[in-house]
Enzyme design. Structure first.
Site, short mmCIF file in Angstrom:
data_model
loop_
_atom_site.label_atom_id
_atom_site.label_comp_id
_atom_site.label_asym_id
_atom_site.label_seq_id
_atom_site.Cartn_x
_atom_site.Cartn_y
_atom_site.Cartn_z
N ALA A 156 -10.27 -19.81 30.19
CA ALA A 156 -9.92 -21.24 30.26
C ALA A 156 -10.45 -21.94 29.00
O ALA A 156 -11.60 -22.36 28.96
CB ALA A 156 -10.50 -21.88 31.52
N SER A 158 -7.98 -23.83 25.96
CA SER A 158 -7.09 -25.01 25.89
C SER A 158 -6.67 -25.44 27.29
O SER A 158 -6.51 -26.62 27.57
CB SER A 158 -5.84 -24.67 25.07
OG SER A 158 -6.20 -24.29 23.77
N GLN A 379 -11.43 -23.75 -4.88
CA GLN A 379 -10.52 -23.50 -6.01
C GLN A 379 -11.02 -24.19 -7.28
O GLN A 379 -10.97 -23.62 -8.36
CB GLN A 379 -9.11 -24.01 -5.63
CG GLN A 379 -8.01 -23.52 -6.55
CD GLN A 379 -7.82 -22.01 -6.47
OE1 GLN A 379 -8.20 -21.37 -5.49
NE2 GLN A 379 -7.27 -21.43 -7.52
N GLU A 406 -12.91 -28.98 20.69
CA GLU A 406 -12.57 -30.35 21.13
C GLU A 406 -11.05 -30.54 21.14
O GLU A 406 -10.56 -31.63 20.85
CB GLU A 406 -13.21 -31.38 20.21
CG GLU A 406 -14.72 -31.38 20.27
CD GLU A 406 -15.26 -32.23 21.40
OE1 GLU A 406 -14.69 -33.30 21.66
OE2 GLU A 406 -16.22 -31.79 22.04
N THR A 408 -7.59 -27.91 20.14
CA THR A 408 -7.06 -27.34 18.89
C THR A 408 -6.05 -28.30 18.27
O THR A 408 -5.56 -29.23 18.93
CB THR A 408 -6.35 -26.00 19.17
OG1 THR A 408 -5.22 -26.26 20.02
CG2 THR A 408 -7.27 -24.99 19.84
C1 LIG Z 1 -18.28 -22.97 17.72
C2 LIG Z 1 -17.69 -23.37 19.03
C3 LIG Z 1 -18.35 -24.28 19.83
C4 LIG Z 1 -17.82 -24.66 21.06
N1 LIG Z 1 -18.53 -25.50 21.87
C5 LIG Z 1 -18.08 -25.72 23.12
C6 LIG Z 1 -18.89 -26.44 24.04
O1 LIG Z 1 -20.00 -26.90 23.72
N2 LIG Z 1 -18.44 -26.60 25.31
C7 LIG Z 1 -17.23 -26.10 25.72
O2 LIG Z 1 -16.88 -26.29 26.87
N3 LIG Z 1 -16.44 -25.42 24.85
C8 LIG Z 1 -16.84 -25.20 23.58
N4 LIG Z 1 -16.05 -24.48 22.71
C9 LIG Z 1 -14.78 -23.96 23.16
C10 LIG Z 1 -13.57 -24.62 22.51
O3 LIG Z 1 -13.40 -25.91 23.07
C11 LIG Z 1 -12.35 -23.70 22.69
O4 LIG Z 1 -12.52 -22.61 21.82
C12 LIG Z 1 -11.06 -24.42 22.40
O5 LIG Z 1 -10.76 -25.37 23.38
C13 LIG Z 1 -9.86 -23.45 22.31
O6 LIG Z 1 -9.83 -22.59 23.42
P1 LIG Z 1 -9.69 -21.00 23.18
O7 LIG Z 1 -10.70 -20.62 22.16
O8 LIG Z 1 -9.76 -20.33 24.49
O9 LIG Z 1 -8.26 -20.81 22.53
P2 LIG Z 1 -6.89 -20.66 23.34
O10 LIG Z 1 -6.76 -21.77 24.31
O11 LIG Z 1 -6.74 -19.27 23.81
O12 LIG Z 1 -5.84 -20.93 22.16
C14 LIG Z 1 -5.45 -19.91 21.23
C15 LIG Z 1 -4.32 -20.48 20.37
O13 LIG Z 1 -3.18 -20.81 21.20
C16 LIG Z 1 -2.82 -22.16 21.00
N5 LIG Z 1 -2.34 -22.75 22.26
C17 LIG Z 1 -2.87 -22.65 23.49
N6 LIG Z 1 -2.14 -23.35 24.38
C18 LIG Z 1 -1.12 -23.92 23.68
C19 LIG Z 1 -0.02 -24.76 24.01
N7 LIG Z 1 0.18 -25.21 25.25
N8 LIG Z 1 0.83 -25.14 23.03
C20 LIG Z 1 0.63 -24.71 21.75
N9 LIG Z 1 -0.38 -23.91 21.38
C21 LIG Z 1 -1.25 -23.52 22.32
C22 LIG Z 1 -4.11 -22.84 20.55
O14 LIG Z 1 -3.85 -24.05 19.86
C23 LIG Z 1 -4.71 -21.76 19.66
O15 LIG Z 1 -4.12 -21.80 18.38
C24 LIG Z 1 -16.57 -24.12 21.47
C25 LIG Z 1 -15.89 -23.22 20.64
C26 LIG Z 1 -16.43 -22.82 19.44
C27 LIG Z 1 -15.70 -21.80 18.61
#
Ligand SMILES: Cc1cc2nc3c(=O)[nH]c(=O)nc-3n(C[C@H](O)[C@H](O)[C@H](O)COP(=O)(O)OP(=O)(O)OC[C@H]3O[C@@H](n4cnc5c(N)ncnc54)[C@H](O)[C@@H]3O)c2cc1C
Length: 426
Positions: A156, A158, A379, A406, A408
Site C-alpha cells: 500500500a 500510492s 552538467q 508524499e 508521486t
Molecule cells: C525516503 C522515503 C521516505 C518515506 N517516508 C514515509 C513516511 O514517513 N511515512 C509513510 O507513510 N510513507 C513514507 N514513504 C513512502 C512513500 O510515500 C511511497 O513510497 C510513495 O507513496 C509511493 O508508493 P510506492 O513506493 O509503493 O510506489 P507505488 O505506489 O508502487 O508506485 C510505483 C509507480 O507506479 C505509479 N502509479 C501507482 N499508481 C498509479 C496510478 N493510479 N496512476 C498512475 N501511476 C501510478 C507511481 O506513480 C510510481 O511511479 C517514504 C518513501 C521513501 C522512499
C-alpha cells in the site's frame, strides 16, 4: 453593454486611473519578521548544516548532534513550529523549510521529518491529544526526540486504501490492539512517538481508516529493516512491525465517539470526511514543495558560482550561452515553482480550500524542478559535478525523492486532472 476598446485600456494603464482608488493590496514582499526568520534559519543552515552534510550522508545515520543544535536554538521543537505556523500569510513553514533544505536535504529531513506525525496529530487529534503528544514528538531542548508517521505498507504505497494493518477495539480493557507491517517510515523505530494509520473496518477501504498514537516504549511496536537509500541518507527510513501492540483507548486520534459517528455515516452511504482529508493533504504539500526548492536553489547557486570561476578556452564557462542560458532557465524554473508554493501556502492558510488542486500543483512542479535543476548543476560542473568531492551530486540524489514521496508525480497529476475536470480520471 459599452465595449471597452484596447485604446481605453491602454489609456487607463498609462494614466494610472486605478491609483486613484484603494491600493489593490497584492504584494509578494516579505515582512521584516519573515525576513528575520529566513535569515536566522539561513545562518544555521550555512554554519551548522552545510559543514556536516557530506559526513552524515556517508554515515547514513541520524545526525543527532545537529538535531540537538537545532533544538538548542529553538529551530527544532514545539515552540519553534508554533511560531512558524502562526504566520498568518501561510508562508512561515515554506520559508523555513526552503532554508533548511538549502542547507542540506538529508539533515533537513532528519530535522523536519517529525513534522509528518505532528501534522497528523494536529489535524486529527482533540485539543487534549494535541497538548499531550505534540510536545513529546520533539522531546526536550536538552534531550530532543523524533516522531514517525506510518501510513505506507509493502502493498500500500500510492494506493493507501489497500493497507492491511488492523486496529481492533478490546472493550474489556478499553485498549486498541494493532497488528501489521509498515514500510518506508521516516524515523520508524527510532521515534519516541509513532502515528500509525490502521484499518478499523477493512470493508470500508480508506473510509475505515483511523490514526493512532503509539506512546514511547509500547510493547509490540518494533523497528524492522532499515532502508539503504539513494539520497536523503542522513534521514532514517525503516519498516515498523506491530505485533499485538496494545494502546489505551485514548490513543485513537479524535476519539472513539467521533470515529463511531463517522463509520455510521459511511455505512449508511452518507458522505465521509475524505474530502476534508484531501484538503489537509493539499495544505501540507506546499511545505514539501518548499523543501525541493531549497535543494534546487542550493544546486543553482553552486553552479552559478562555479560557472563564473571555471575557465575553458581562455574564458569563464558562463560566457558561453549554452551555460549561461542553462543557469537562466534554472533561476526561472526555481522562481516559478516558488510562486506556486507560495500561492498554495497562502490559499491553504487563508481560504482553507483549493479550487484546482493548487497544493498538488506546487509539490509536483517543485519536485520536478529540483530533479531537473540538480541534474543541470552536475552538467555545469562537468566531471567534478559527478564526484562526491562536490555537493551537487548529493543534491541530485536527494532531489529525486521529491517526485516519489508524499504522493508521486503521477498521483499529483491525477489529483490535478480530477480537480480541473471534475471527472473520475484513472
Ligand atoms: C525516503 C522515503 C521516505 C518515506 N517516508 C514515509 C513516511 O514517513 N511515512 C509513510 O507513510 N510513507 C513514507 N514513504 C513512502 C512513500 O510515500 C511511497 O513510497 C510513495 O507513496 C509511493 O508508493 P510506492 O513506493 O509503493 O510506489 P507505488 O505506489 O508502487 O508506485 C510505483 C509507480 O507506479 C505509479 N502509479 C501507482 N499508481 C498509479 C496510478 N493510479 N496512476 C498512475 N501511476 C501510478 C507511481 O506513480 C510510481 O511511479 C517514504 C518513501 C521513501 C522512499
Amino acid at each position: 453593454m459599452e465595449a471597452t476598446t484596447a485604446e481605453q485600456v491602454a489609456a487607463e494603464a498609462t494614466n494610472g486611473s486605478q491609483s486613484e482608488g484603494e491600493p489593490l493590496g497584492f504584494s509578494l514582499a516579505l515582512t521584516q519578521e519573515q525576513k528575520d526568520i529566513q535569515e536566522w534559519v539561513h545562518g544555521f543552515a550555512e554554519g551548522v548544516m552545510r559543514p556536516a552534510a557530506a559526513e552524515w550522508d556517508e554515515r547514513e545515520e541520524t545526525p543527532w548532534p545537529v538535531i540537538q543544535e537545532a533544538a538548542k536554538i529553538g529551530l527544532y521543537g514545539f515552540e519553534g513550529l508554533a511560531q512558524f505556523y502562526a504566520d498568518e500569510t501561510g508562508l512561515g513553514l515554506p520559508l523555513v523549510n526552503e532554508e533548511v533544505f538549502w542547507g542540506d536535504a538529508g539533515i533537513g529531513m532528519a530535522i523536519m521529518g517529525t513534522g509528518l506525525a505532528v501534522a497528523s496529530i494536529f489535524g486529527q487529534g482533540t485539543g487534549e491529544q494535541i497538548g499531550e503528544w505534540i510536545p513529546q514528538c520533539f522531546g526536550s531542548e536538552s534531550d530532543p526526540a523524533v516522531a514517525a508517521f506510518c501510513a505506507s505498507e509493502p502493498d500500500a504505497g500510492s494506493d493507501v486504501s489497500a493497507l492491511r494493518t488492523t486496529a481492533k477495539y478490546d472493550e474489556a480493557s478499553d485498549e486498541w490492539v494493532i497488528n501489521g507491517q509498515k514500510a518506508w517510515a521516516t524515523n520508524g523505530g527510532i521515534a519516541k512517538v509513532h502515528v500509525i494509520i490502521a484499518s478499523v473496518d477493512r470493508e470500508l477501504g480508506s473510509r475505515g481508516h483511523a490514526a493512532f498514537v503509539i506512546p514511547p516504549g509500547t510493547k509490540g511496536c518494533e523497528q524492522g529493516a532499515k532502508v539503504k537509500k539513494h539520497g536523503l541518507r542522513a534521514s532514517h527510513t525503516a519498516d515498523v512491525h506491530l505485533d499485538d501492540c496494545r494502546v489505551p483507548g485514548s490513543c485513537l486520534l479524535g476519539g472513539k465517539e467521533k470515529l463511531d459517528e463517522r463509520l455510521a455515516r459511511v455505512r449508511e452511504g452518507k458522505s465521509s470526511r475524505s474530502q476534508a482529508a484531501m484538503q489537509t493533504f493539499e495544505a501540507s504539500r506546499p511545505t514539501v514543495g518548499a523543501q525541493a526548492i531549497g535543494i534546487a536553489r542550493a544546486a543553482y547557486e553552486y553552479a552559478l558560482d562555479y560557472a563564473k570561476e571555471r575557465k575553458q578556452f581562455g574564458r569563464p564557462i558562463i560566457e558561453n550561452q549554452a551555460i549561461a542560458f542553462t543557469l537562466a532557465d534554472m533561476k526561472l524554473e526555481i522562481d516559478a515553482a516558488r510562486l506556486l508554493v507560495w500561492r498554495a501556502s497562502w490559499m491553504g492558510r487563508n481560504q482553507h480550500t483549493f479550487t484546482n488542486a493548487e497544493g498538488s500543483m506546487s509539490k509536483l512542479k517543485a519536485g520536478e524542478v529540483a530533479v531537473w535543476a540538480t541534474e543541470r548543476a552536475i552538467q555545469v560542473l562537468g566531471g567534478n559535478g559527478y564526484t562526491r568531492e562536490y555537493p551537487v551530486e548529493r543534491m541530485h540524489r536527494d532531489a529525486k525523492i521529491y517526485t516519489i514521496f508524499e504522493g508521486t508525480s503521477e498521483i499529483q497529476r491525477l489529483v490535478i486532472a480530477r480537480a480541473i475536470s471534475g471527472m473520475k480520471i484513472r
